[in-house]
Design an enzyme around this catalytic site. Structure first.
Site, PDB file in Angstrom:
ATOM      1  N   ARG A   1       0.868  -1.206  -0.004  1.00  0.00           N
ATOM      2  CA  ARG A   1      -0.006  -0.102   0.052  1.00  0.00           C
ATOM      3  C   ARG A   1       0.774   1.258  -0.013  1.00  0.00           C
ATOM      4  NH1 ARG A   1      -2.904  -4.067   1.900  1.00  0.00           N
ATOM      5  NH2 ARG A   1      -0.729  -4.662   2.594  1.00  0.00           N
ATOM      6  N   THR A   2       1.712   1.210   1.044  1.00  0.00           N
ATOM      7  CA  THR A   2       2.537   2.672   1.029  1.00  0.00           C
ATOM      8  C   THR A   2       3.562   3.108  -0.155  1.00  0.00           C
ATOM      9  OG1 THR A   2       2.684   1.991   3.289  1.00  0.00           O
ATOM     10  CG2 THR A   2       3.831   3.888   2.836  1.00  0.00           C
TER      11      THR A   2
ATOM     12  N   LYS B   1      26.288  -4.804  -0.910  1.00  0.00           N
ATOM     13  CA  LYS B   1      27.495  -5.254  -0.909  1.00  0.00           C
ATOM     14  C   LYS B   1      28.242  -4.583   0.347  1.00  0.00           C
ATOM     15  CE  LYS B   1      27.317  -4.596  -6.029  1.00  0.00           C
ATOM     16  NZ  LYS B   1      27.751  -3.669  -7.275  1.00  0.00           N
TER      17      LYS B   1
ATOM     18  N   ARG C   1      11.249   3.912   4.041  1.00  0.00           N
ATOM     19  CA  ARG C   1      10.820   2.684   4.921  1.00  0.00           C
ATOM     20  C   ARG C   1      12.089   2.173   5.609  1.00  0.00           C
ATOM     21  NH1 ARG C   1       5.556  -1.044   4.693  1.00  0.00           N
ATOM     22  NH2 ARG C   1       4.871   0.856   5.349  1.00  0.00           N
TER      23      ARG C   1
ATOM     24  N   HIS D   1       4.576   5.826  11.617  1.00  0.00           N
ATOM     25  CA  HIS D   1       4.146   5.377  10.313  1.00  0.00           C
ATOM     26  C   HIS D   1       3.019   6.919  10.246  1.00  0.00           C
ATOM     27  CE1 HIS D   1       2.996   4.056   6.347  1.00  0.00           C
ATOM     28  NE2 HIS D   1       2.781   2.645   6.916  1.00  0.00           N
TER      29      HIS D   1
HETATM   30  N1   CP Z   1      -0.357  -0.314   5.818  1.00  0.00           N
HETATM   31  C1   CP Z   1       0.713  -0.378   5.391  1.00  0.00           C
HETATM   32  O1   CP Z   1       1.835   0.388   5.743  1.00  0.00           O
HETATM   33  O2   CP Z   1       0.815  -1.399   4.360  1.00  0.00           O
HETATM   34  P1   CP Z   1       2.164  -1.557   3.543  1.00  0.00           P
HETATM   35  O3   CP Z   1       3.000  -2.465   4.543  1.00  0.00           O
HETATM   36  O4   CP Z   1       1.743  -2.881   2.372  1.00  0.00           O
HETATM   37  O5   CP Z   1       2.811  -0.648   3.018  1.00  0.00           O
END
Ligand code: CP
Length: 312
Positions: free
Chosen positions: A54-55, A82, A104, A132
């Protein structure tokens, strides 16, 4: 703000400004012609050191809809393999003059560290158990659109709170907007500092869900459990999994949320997750694109203002 690292740095006004703009983008996203130009000429790099559906997809779509040049770094195929460090990788990309870095990372604090080393705006797309922020903002927009307000609501966050950056960001955001927050889950999956959060804590779903407006379910995050308590899925679903019967304790018009990815039959019953009369899970995904468009638009505006102040 120069970066979007966490909800911790935002106040009520910041949150409302961002959600108001995201609301406009949510309408744009429903039109056949979806393009804006707020990010035209800018370069956005997405660096995902941890899996995402999603993100990552929504940040990419958001950037493209606003006219940015978007690059997804394939971190599995990068020179991280590496032995290059996170900071050296970030400095290397920084030398290519990106304007927005979306990151992320599995370690809490890694995105904050990276933001100190680069010249562009950094957006935290989830760091370890820490924050998040765009998830909490998209959850807030979904709630505001479904309930008509984002204050004085009773909101239950259920399940694996201890390992959840989604829970941490949501607790901060919903608290700043003056909602009543209840955390429901096994004591072993509650964070040790829960007493500092200003929330009510329950071990029993029937008790915790009584008369709430919003029920937010969380996945068991086994990847962060490092050998500790791992409940059996059957037993967990029996005690803490949300189904129509347990939802009966909440208000009749309570909405059901889940940030995804969900494990059907573990934390949530699949039929309930698909019930469009109660579940807003697909709305959350839809709002994810709008919130990320708004977040990058506002950071780009701040960046332009800062650059013209330096130039003048
Ligand atoms: N909700 C969320 O962060 O989903 P993903 O890990 O698929 O990005």
């Amino acid at each position: 703000h120069r970066h979007l690292l966490g909800i911790e740095q935002l106040n009520q006004q910041d949150i409302t400004t961002l959600l108001d703009l995201a609301d406009k983008y949510a309408e744009l996203n429903r039109q056949p012609e979806k393009h804006g130009d707020a990010l035209r000429g800018l370069t956005q790099i997405n660096m995902f050191f941890e899996n995402s559906t999603r993100t990552q997809a929504s940040f990419e779509i958001a950037g493209k809809r606003l006219g940015a040049d978007v690059m997804n770094m394939a971190m599995q195929a990068s020179s991280i393999k590496k032995g290059e460090t996170l900071i050296d990788t970030a400095m290397t990309l920084n030398a290519m003059h990106p304007d927005l870095l979306v990151v992320r990372h599995p370690q809490s604090g890694a995105v904050d560290l990276l933001a100190q080393k680069v010249n562009c705006a950094v957006l935290n797309a989830g760091d370890g158990r820490h924050e998040h922020p765009t998830q909490a903002l998209l959850d807030a927009l979904t709630i505001r659109r479904a309930k008509g307000r984002l204050h004085r609501l009773s909101i239950a966050i259920c399940g694996d709170i201890a390992h959840s950056r989604v829970a941490r960001s949501n607790i901060m955001l919903l608290g700043k907007m003056e909602n009543r927050i209840r955390l429901i889950g096994p004591p072993t999956l509650m964070p040790s500092q829960v007493a500092d959060f200003g929330v009510e804590v329950f071990d029993d779903m029937a008790e915790g869900l009584r008369d709430v407006d919003v029920v937010m379910m969380l996945r068991l995050q086994r990847e962060r459990m490092d050998g500790g308590f791992i409940p059996s899925e059957r037993e967990y679903f029996h005690r803490y999994g949300l189904d129509a019967q347990k939802l009966g304790a909440a208000r009749e018009d309570a909405i059901v949320m889940h940030p995804g990815p969900m494990n059907r039959g573990v934390e949530i019953d699949g039929t309930l997750a698909d019930d469009i009369n109660r579940s807003v899970i697909q709305d959350q995904v839809e709002m994810g694109v709008a919130v990320r468009m708004a977040a990058m638009d506002l950071l780009a505006q701040n960046q332009r203002a800062a650059r013209s102040a330096v130039a003048s």
